[in-house]
Design an enzyme around this catalytic site. Structure first.
Site, PDB file in Angstrom:
ATOM      1  N   ARG A 232     -22.889 -12.209  38.562  1.00  0.00           N
ATOM      2  CA  ARG A 232     -21.481 -11.578  38.931  1.00  0.00           C
ATOM      3  C   ARG A 232     -20.318 -12.398  38.867  1.00  0.00           C
ATOM      4  O   ARG A 232     -20.172 -13.168  39.604  1.00  0.00           O
ATOM      5  CB  ARG A 232     -21.817 -10.747  40.427  1.00  0.00           C
ATOM      6  CG  ARG A 232     -20.608 -10.158  40.716  1.00  0.00           C
ATOM      7  CD  ARG A 232     -20.767  -9.075  41.909  1.00  0.00           C
ATOM      8  NE  ARG A 232     -19.624  -8.488  42.239  1.00  0.00           N
ATOM      9  CZ  ARG A 232     -18.335  -8.773  42.943  1.00  0.00           C
ATOM     10  NH1 ARG A 232     -18.455 -10.056  43.380  1.00  0.00           N
ATOM     11  NH2 ARG A 232     -17.421  -8.029  43.290  1.00  0.00           N
TER      12      ARG A 232
ATOM     13  N   TYR B 274     -18.656   5.431  27.472  1.00  0.00           N
ATOM     14  CA  TYR B 274     -19.762   6.224  27.081  1.00  0.00           C
ATOM     15  C   TYR B 274     -19.021   7.289  26.226  1.00  0.00           C
ATOM     16  O   TYR B 274     -17.929   7.350  25.778  1.00  0.00           O
ATOM     17  CB  TYR B 274     -20.146   6.855  28.256  1.00  0.00           C
ATOM     18  CG  TYR B 274     -19.161   7.816  29.132  1.00  0.00           C
ATOM     19  CD1 TYR B 274     -18.246   7.485  29.672  1.00  0.00           C
ATOM     20  CD2 TYR B 274     -19.487   9.202  28.885  1.00  0.00           C
ATOM     21  CE1 TYR B 274     -17.322   8.268  30.332  1.00  0.00           C
ATOM     22  CE2 TYR B 274     -18.881  10.057  29.705  1.00  0.00           C
ATOM     23  CZ  TYR B 274     -17.578   9.595  30.271  1.00  0.00           C
ATOM     24  OH  TYR B 274     -16.911  10.431  30.894  1.00  0.00           O
TER      25      TYR B 274
ATOM     26  N   LYS C 180     -12.674   5.600  27.291  1.00  0.00           N
ATOM     27  CA  LYS C 180     -13.772   6.347  27.889  1.00  0.00           C
ATOM     28  C   LYS C 180     -14.673   5.480  28.801  1.00  0.00           C
ATOM     29  O   LYS C 180     -15.705   5.169  28.257  1.00  0.00           O
ATOM     30  CB  LYS C 180     -14.459   7.223  26.795  1.00  0.00           C
ATOM     31  CG  LYS C 180     -14.967   8.548  27.529  1.00  0.00           C
ATOM     32  CD  LYS C 180     -15.533   9.604  26.547  1.00  0.00           C
ATOM     33  CE  LYS C 180     -16.333  10.795  26.990  1.00  0.00           C
ATOM     34  NZ  LYS C 180     -15.725  11.309  27.948  1.00  0.00           N
TER      35      LYS C 180
ATOM     36  N   GLU D 288      -4.871  15.975  33.024  1.00  0.00           N
ATOM     37  CA  GLU D 288      -6.140  16.816  32.298  1.00  0.00           C
ATOM     38  C   GLU D 288      -6.922  17.003  33.581  1.00  0.00           C
ATOM     39  O   GLU D 288      -6.788  16.888  34.800  1.00  0.00           O
ATOM     40  CB  GLU D 288      -6.753  15.787  31.336  1.00  0.00           C
ATOM     41  CG  GLU D 288      -7.110  14.628  31.973  1.00  0.00           C
ATOM     42  CD  GLU D 288      -7.462  13.485  30.834  1.00  0.00           C
ATOM     43  OE1 GLU D 288      -7.993  13.793  29.832  1.00  0.00           O
ATOM     44  OE2 GLU D 288      -7.508  12.389  31.322  1.00  0.00           O
TER      45      GLU D 288
ATOM     46  N   ARG E  84     -14.400   7.290  18.258  1.00  0.00           N
ATOM     47  CA  ARG E  84     -13.808   6.906  19.714  1.00  0.00           C
ATOM     48  C   ARG E  84     -14.500   5.888  20.419  1.00  0.00           C
ATOM     49  O   ARG E  84     -14.149   5.168  21.162  1.00  0.00           O
ATOM     50  CB  ARG E  84     -13.709   8.368  20.439  1.00  0.00           C
ATOM     51  CG  ARG E  84     -12.714   8.172  21.746  1.00  0.00           C
ATOM     52  CD  ARG E  84     -12.456   9.457  22.335  1.00  0.00           C
ATOM     53  NE  ARG E  84     -14.128   9.866  22.984  1.00  0.00           N
ATOM     54  CZ  ARG E  84     -14.011  11.355  23.540  1.00  0.00           C
ATOM     55  NH1 ARG E  84     -13.049  11.853  23.436  1.00  0.00           N
ATOM     56  NH2 ARG E  84     -15.251  11.698  23.938  1.00  0.00           N
TER      57      ARG E  84
HETATM   58  N1  PDD Z   1     -15.744  14.122  29.075  1.00  0.00           N
HETATM   59  N2  PDD Z   1     -10.901  14.243  29.421  1.00  0.00           N
HETATM   60  C1  PDD Z   1     -11.653  13.541  30.153  1.00  0.00           C
HETATM   61  C2  PDD Z   1     -11.099  12.789  31.337  1.00  0.00           C
HETATM   62  C3  PDD Z   1     -13.128  13.487  29.840  1.00  0.00           C
HETATM   63  O1  PDD Z   1     -13.985  12.824  30.345  1.00  0.00           O
HETATM   64  C4  PDD Z   1     -13.533  14.348  28.692  1.00  0.00           C
HETATM   65  C5  PDD Z   1     -14.815  14.655  28.291  1.00  0.00           C
HETATM   66  C6  PDD Z   1     -12.491  14.777  27.963  1.00  0.00           C
HETATM   67  C7  PDD Z   1     -12.790  15.797  26.761  1.00  0.00           C
HETATM   68  O2  PDD Z   1     -13.180  15.223  25.674  1.00  0.00           O
HETATM   69  P1  PDD Z   1     -14.398  15.514  24.687  1.00  0.00           P
HETATM   70  O3  PDD Z   1     -13.571  16.795  23.913  1.00  0.00           O
HETATM   71  O4  PDD Z   1     -14.326  14.584  23.399  1.00  0.00           O
HETATM   72  O5  PDD Z   1     -15.441  16.016  25.291  1.00  0.00           O
HETATM   73  C8  PDD Z   1     -11.165  14.873  28.276  1.00  0.00           C
HETATM   74  C9  PDD Z   1     -17.276  14.404  28.827  1.00  0.00           C
HETATM   75  C10 PDD Z   1     -17.575  15.706  28.308  1.00  0.00           C
HETATM   76  C11 PDD Z   1     -17.912  14.024  30.268  1.00  0.00           C
HETATM   77  O6  PDD Z   1     -17.535  13.023  30.729  1.00  0.00           O
HETATM   78  O7  PDD Z   1     -19.258  14.554  30.385  1.00  0.00           O
END
Ligand code: PDD
Length: 285
Positions: free
Chosen positions: A100, A33, A147, A179, A52
């Site tokens: 599945r 996503y 992601k 993070e 990305r």
């Molecule tokens: N999350 N680290 C993680 C684990 C994240 O899920 C996100 C973003 C970031 C920051 O990435 P970016 O600057 O590209 O948004 C770092 C989004 C906002 C979410 O899951 O809603």
């Protein structure tokens, strides 16, 4: 007025926004996503988000649902249909529906879902007051650079933070902060040094991180991309996090210890202002 969603080629009302129960995103978190922000009705740094997305898809040998041009066109149509001035566009691609089986289906058809969330991004109480975080063990899988929608571990961590009376959790592995639950983490030390963990499979390469580090360098700060401990957060002058939904947001305490003055710091506020001012002027950062 109800929101319009996009599901596999159609713009539909929420009650008609449905996917198969056999969708591999639902059964295996076999989906990736992106979340892009919208200011003044325009997508911010969206090219970088789509780049990305392509990387996430490639790492999982998943076929793109459509071209980047088509993705942007759908994103913009949704923004217009839902009349979003400020908020987010969520986009999810899964390997599609198949009976599945842990093995990938032979000829999968990706599924693509998108929706918008209207919300204030610039004028947020958290940006003025800062937020409190707790530290928690990082129990996520080992490919956090992709992601994926496998978000149960950060969801548990976020809830643990809320239950503890804080706002978010910073996750810790081998003694170092990785993070935040959905954002990248930073400390400011020695006045002009900004420290954040180096990129690798332990964290997501944040699109906001990339822009903010560039702006910070231009502003004359020294960037140190090295892991830091919870102890060094407690001893930092300032701390903050970045994400597409929060831009640059101050962190004023960790595990109940005030960071610096216990108020949002000047470096954090400066970087937030630079990010927002730049995004309002040009959508590609
Ligand atoms: N999350 N680290 C993680 C684990 C994240 O899920 C996100 C973003 C970031 C920051 O990435 P970016 O600057 O590209 O948004 C770092 C989004 C906002 C979410 O899951 O809603």
């Amino acid at each position: 007025m109800s929101r319009i969603f996009y599901v596999n080629g159609s713009f539909v009302d929420e009650q008609d926004a449905k996917i198969s129960v056999l969708d591999r995103g639902f059964l295996f978190a076999d989906a990736v996503y992106e979340v892009s922000s919208v200011l003044d009705g325009k997508l911010i740094d969206n090219k970088a988000h789509l780049a990305r997305l392509q990387r996430s898809l490639a790492e999982l040998s998943m076929a793109p649902a459509c071209s980047d041009e088509e993705l942007v066109s759908v994103q913009n149509q949704l923004i217009a249909l839902n009349n979003v001035q400020e908020g987010l566009v969520y986009l999810q691609v899964s390997r599609g529906a198949a009976d599945r089986d842990f093995a990938f289906p032979k000829n999968p058809t990706s599924s693509l879902v998108m929706f918008t969330q209207e919300m204030p991004l610039i004028d947020r109480p958290s940006a003025k007051t800062g937020i409190d975080v707790i530290s928690v063990p990082d129990i996520r899988w080992a490919r956090r650079d992709i992601k994926t929608v496998g978000l149960l571990a950060p969801s548990l961590a976020k809830q643990q933070a809320l239950d503890a009376g804080a706002h978010d959790a910073w996750m810790v592995e081998d003694g170092y902060v990785t993070e935040g639950t959905s954002n990248n983490a930073y400390i400011v030390r020695d006045d002009n040094v900004i420290q954040t963990r180096h990129l690798g499979s332990e964290i997501l390469s944040g699109i906001t991180r990339n822009a903010v580090l560039r702006f910070a360098k231009e502003e004359g700060y020294r960037i140190v991309e090295e892991p830091f401990t919870v102890e060094s957060v407690k001893n930092a002058n300032e701390a903050f996090f970045t994400s597409a939904s929060a831009f640059v947001t101050p962190v004023v305490s960790i595990d109940g210890h005030a960071i610096g003055t216990g108020k949002p710091g000047s470096v954090t506020q400066r970087l937030r202002k630079v990010y927002i001012d730049t995004a309002l002027q040009s959508t590609d950062l």
